[in-house]
Design an enzyme around this catalytic site. Structure first.
Site, short mmCIF file in Angstrom:
data_model
loop_
_atom_site.label_atom_id
_atom_site.label_comp_id
_atom_site.label_asym_id
_atom_site.label_seq_id
_atom_site.Cartn_x
_atom_site.Cartn_y
_atom_site.Cartn_z
N TYR A 66 0.83 -1.22 0.00
CA TYR A 66 0.00 0.00 0.00
C TYR A 66 0.85 1.26 0.00
O TYR A 66 0.49 2.27 -0.60
CB TYR A 66 -0.99 -0.01 1.18
CG TYR A 66 -2.21 -0.84 0.82
CD1 TYR A 66 -3.21 -0.31 0.00
CD2 TYR A 66 -2.34 -2.15 1.25
CE1 TYR A 66 -4.31 -1.07 -0.37
CE2 TYR A 66 -3.43 -2.93 0.88
CZ TYR A 66 -4.42 -2.38 0.07
OH TYR A 66 -5.50 -3.13 -0.31
N ARG A 69 1.77 1.71 -3.55
CA ARG A 69 0.63 2.22 -4.31
C ARG A 69 0.36 3.68 -3.97
O ARG A 69 0.04 4.49 -4.83
CB ARG A 69 -0.63 1.39 -3.99
CG ARG A 69 -0.76 0.18 -4.88
CD ARG A 69 -2.05 -0.55 -4.63
NE ARG A 69 -3.23 0.25 -4.82
CZ ARG A 69 -4.46 -0.09 -4.43
NH1 ARG A 69 -4.65 -1.25 -3.84
NH2 ARG A 69 -5.48 0.70 -4.63
N GLN A 100 -15.46 4.36 -6.12
CA GLN A 100 -14.84 3.15 -5.54
C GLN A 100 -13.34 3.37 -5.40
O GLN A 100 -12.64 2.53 -4.87
CB GLN A 100 -15.09 1.96 -6.47
CG GLN A 100 -16.55 1.62 -6.65
CD GLN A 100 -16.72 0.64 -7.80
OE1 GLN A 100 -16.68 -0.57 -7.63
NE2 GLN A 100 -16.90 1.16 -9.00
N ASN A 101 -12.85 4.49 -5.92
CA ASN A 101 -11.40 4.72 -5.92
C ASN A 101 -10.94 5.21 -4.55
O ASN A 101 -11.66 5.94 -3.86
CB ASN A 101 -11.03 5.76 -6.99
CG ASN A 101 -11.39 5.27 -8.38
OD1 ASN A 101 -11.66 4.08 -8.56
ND2 ASN A 101 -11.42 6.16 -9.35
N ASP A 103 -7.87 6.72 -4.27
CA ASP A 103 -6.69 7.55 -4.52
C ASP A 103 -6.85 9.02 -4.14
O ASP A 103 -5.87 9.77 -4.12
CB ASP A 103 -6.26 7.43 -6.00
CG ASP A 103 -7.39 7.74 -6.99
OD1 ASP A 103 -8.23 8.62 -6.71
OD2 ASP A 103 -7.43 7.10 -8.06
N HIS A 118 -14.87 2.65 -0.84
CA HIS A 118 -13.83 1.68 -0.48
C HIS A 118 -12.72 2.28 0.37
O HIS A 118 -11.67 1.67 0.53
CB HIS A 118 -13.25 1.04 -1.74
CG HIS A 118 -14.24 0.18 -2.48
ND1 HIS A 118 -14.07 -0.28 -3.76
CD2 HIS A 118 -15.45 -0.32 -2.08
CE1 HIS A 118 -15.12 -1.02 -4.13
NE2 HIS A 118 -15.97 -1.04 -3.13
N SER A 186 -15.64 -1.87 -13.95
CA SER A 186 -16.00 -3.12 -14.61
C SER A 186 -17.33 -3.65 -14.10
O SER A 186 -17.89 -4.58 -14.68
CB SER A 186 -14.90 -4.17 -14.38
OG SER A 186 -14.69 -4.34 -12.99
N ALA A 227 -12.65 8.19 -20.19
CA ALA A 227 -13.33 9.20 -19.38
C ALA A 227 -12.76 10.60 -19.61
O ALA A 227 -13.50 11.58 -19.73
CB ALA A 227 -13.23 8.82 -17.91
P1 OAD Z 1 -11.61 -2.57 -12.65
O1 OAD Z 1 -10.14 -2.68 -12.86
O2 OAD Z 1 -12.36 -3.79 -12.30
O3 OAD Z 1 -12.30 -1.93 -13.94
C1 OAD Z 1 -11.78 -0.79 -14.56
C2 OAD Z 1 -12.73 -0.36 -15.64
O4 OAD Z 1 -12.25 0.87 -16.19
C3 OAD Z 1 -12.88 -1.34 -16.83
O5 OAD Z 1 -14.24 -1.49 -17.14
C4 OAD Z 1 -12.13 -0.62 -17.96
O6 OAD Z 1 -12.69 -0.92 -19.25
C5 OAD Z 1 -12.36 0.83 -17.60
N1 OAD Z 1 -11.39 1.80 -18.13
C6 OAD Z 1 -10.08 1.62 -18.42
N2 OAD Z 1 -9.53 2.77 -18.84
C7 OAD Z 1 -10.51 3.71 -18.82
C8 OAD Z 1 -10.57 5.09 -19.16
N3 OAD Z 1 -9.50 5.77 -19.57
N4 OAD Z 1 -11.76 5.74 -19.00
C9 OAD Z 1 -12.86 5.07 -18.56
N5 OAD Z 1 -12.85 3.77 -18.25
C10 OAD Z 1 -11.69 3.09 -18.37
O7 OAD Z 1 -11.81 -1.41 -11.54
P2 OAD Z 1 -13.09 -1.12 -10.63
O8 OAD Z 1 -14.33 -1.48 -11.37
O9 OAD Z 1 -12.95 0.24 -10.11
O10 OAD Z 1 -11.55 -2.54 -4.59
O11 OAD Z 1 -12.86 -2.17 -9.47
C11 OAD Z 1 -13.74 -2.21 -8.38
C12 OAD Z 1 -12.98 -2.55 -7.12
O12 OAD Z 1 -12.23 -3.76 -7.30
C13 OAD Z 1 -11.93 -1.52 -6.73
O13 OAD Z 1 -12.46 -0.44 -6.01
C14 OAD Z 1 -10.97 -2.33 -5.90
C15 OAD Z 1 -10.92 -3.60 -6.70
O14 OAD Z 1 -10.62 -4.76 -5.97
C16 OAD Z 1 -10.85 -2.15 -3.49
O15 OAD Z 1 -9.72 -1.72 -3.54
C17 OAD Z 1 -11.56 -2.33 -2.22
#
Ligand code: OAD
Length: 241
Positions: A66, A69, A100-101, A103, A118, A186, A227
């Site tokens: 962490y 990160r 959910q970020n 950062d 989160h 995702s 985005a």
């Molecule tokens: P993921 O890594 O699962 O998904 C990232 C998403 O962002 C995917 O659908 C990509 O297609 C999309 N993506 C990539 N580049 C992009 C861009 N430039 N603009 C827009 N979209 C883009 O990440 P999360 O869905 O956030 O939990 O994951 C959910 C949780 O899983 C996180 O919060 C984390 C992880 O385990 C914790 O840390 C508690």
């Protein structure tokens, strides 16, 4: 340009809720989790780094990961998506940003009252929920000033519950919204993953922005793209008066 008129669902009279995921920070150079090449979970095993069991077994390893990160985040800057979403605070009749970020880049770009589902990588806490900033410079093991327990990141790990007040605030915001926008997630991790379907069942207008059509294409409106590119174009296309 978008295949629909954004003014129909996003204009100054609307109550809008936005949910963001790791994709919103991708253009700031922060890896997502599930990108098959560069995502954190392609390189690291969440079982050994992001669970309470992992912390019990090897707290130093977890803290070092962490810290690494967090250093990545500290050397990055918000991108146009973060700035545009901060601008949106002034644009709508009502506006809530859920992320959910962990950062803190939404706040760095000027967003206020962000619902961080989160947690936040810049905060530490002990098992008794005493909160601390990371000591600077950080050296393992950092301990709580109040109860001397080991400090861990204030992040929700796999197998842990979300803060119920934050979850309730997210649900209330979606319930009261006209439009629910989902950007850069995702849609795999619950409960956030269930918000889109819930919003649709409630009859809200739903919009997903993602370069991957597999992520949320069931939404009423879908914009395929990054985005940081789509959001400024979208704002430009809206008649705000
Ligand atoms: P993921 O890594 O699962 O998904 C990232 C998403 O962002 C995917 O659908 C990509 O297609 C999309 N993506 C990539 N580049 C992009 C861009 N430039 N603009 C827009 N979209 C883009 O990440 P999360 O869905 O956030 O939990 O994951 C959910 C949780 O899983 C996180 O919060 C984390 C992880 O385990 C914790 O840390 C508690």
């Amino acid at each position: 340009m978008f295949g629909f008129n954004p003014n129909d669902i996003l204009n100054a009279t609307k109550k809008v809720v936005v949910l963001t995921g790791a994709g919103v920070s991708a253009e700031s150079g922060i890896p997502t989790f599930r990108d098959p090449m560069e995502g954190y979970w392609a390189e690291f095993d969440p079982e050994t780094l992001a669970t309470p069991q992992a912390f019990r077994k090897d707290p130093r390893l977890v803290m070092e990961w962490y810290q690494w990160r967090r250093n990545k985040v500290l050397s990055s800057a918000p991108n146009p998506a973060h700035f545009e979403l901060a601008e949106w605070q002034k644009r709508f009749r009502s506006y809530t940003l859920i992320t959910q970020n962990v950062d803190g880049l939404h706040e760095k770009a000027g967003s206020r009252h962000v619902l961080e589902m989160h947690g936040n990588i810049h905060r530490l806490r002990c098992q008794n929920m005493h909160y601390h900033a990371w000591p600077e410079p950080y050296e393992y093991p950092a301990k709580c000033h109040v109860c001397s327990k080991l400090l861990r990141p204030d992040i929700v790990w796999f197998g842990e519950n979300l803060d119920l007040k934050i979850l309730a605030a997210c649900r209330a915001a979606i319930l009261g919204a006209d439009t629910f926008v989902v950007i850069g997630t995702s849609g795999i991790v619950y409960p956030a993953a269930g918000f889109l379907d819930a919003a649709q069942k409630m009859g809200k207008a739903t919009l997903v922005i993602n370069p991957d059509p597999g992520s949320g294409a069931q939404a009423q409106y879908f914009i395929k793209g990054k985005a940081g590119e789509v959001l400024p174009q979208l704002s430009h296309a809206i008649d705000w008066d």
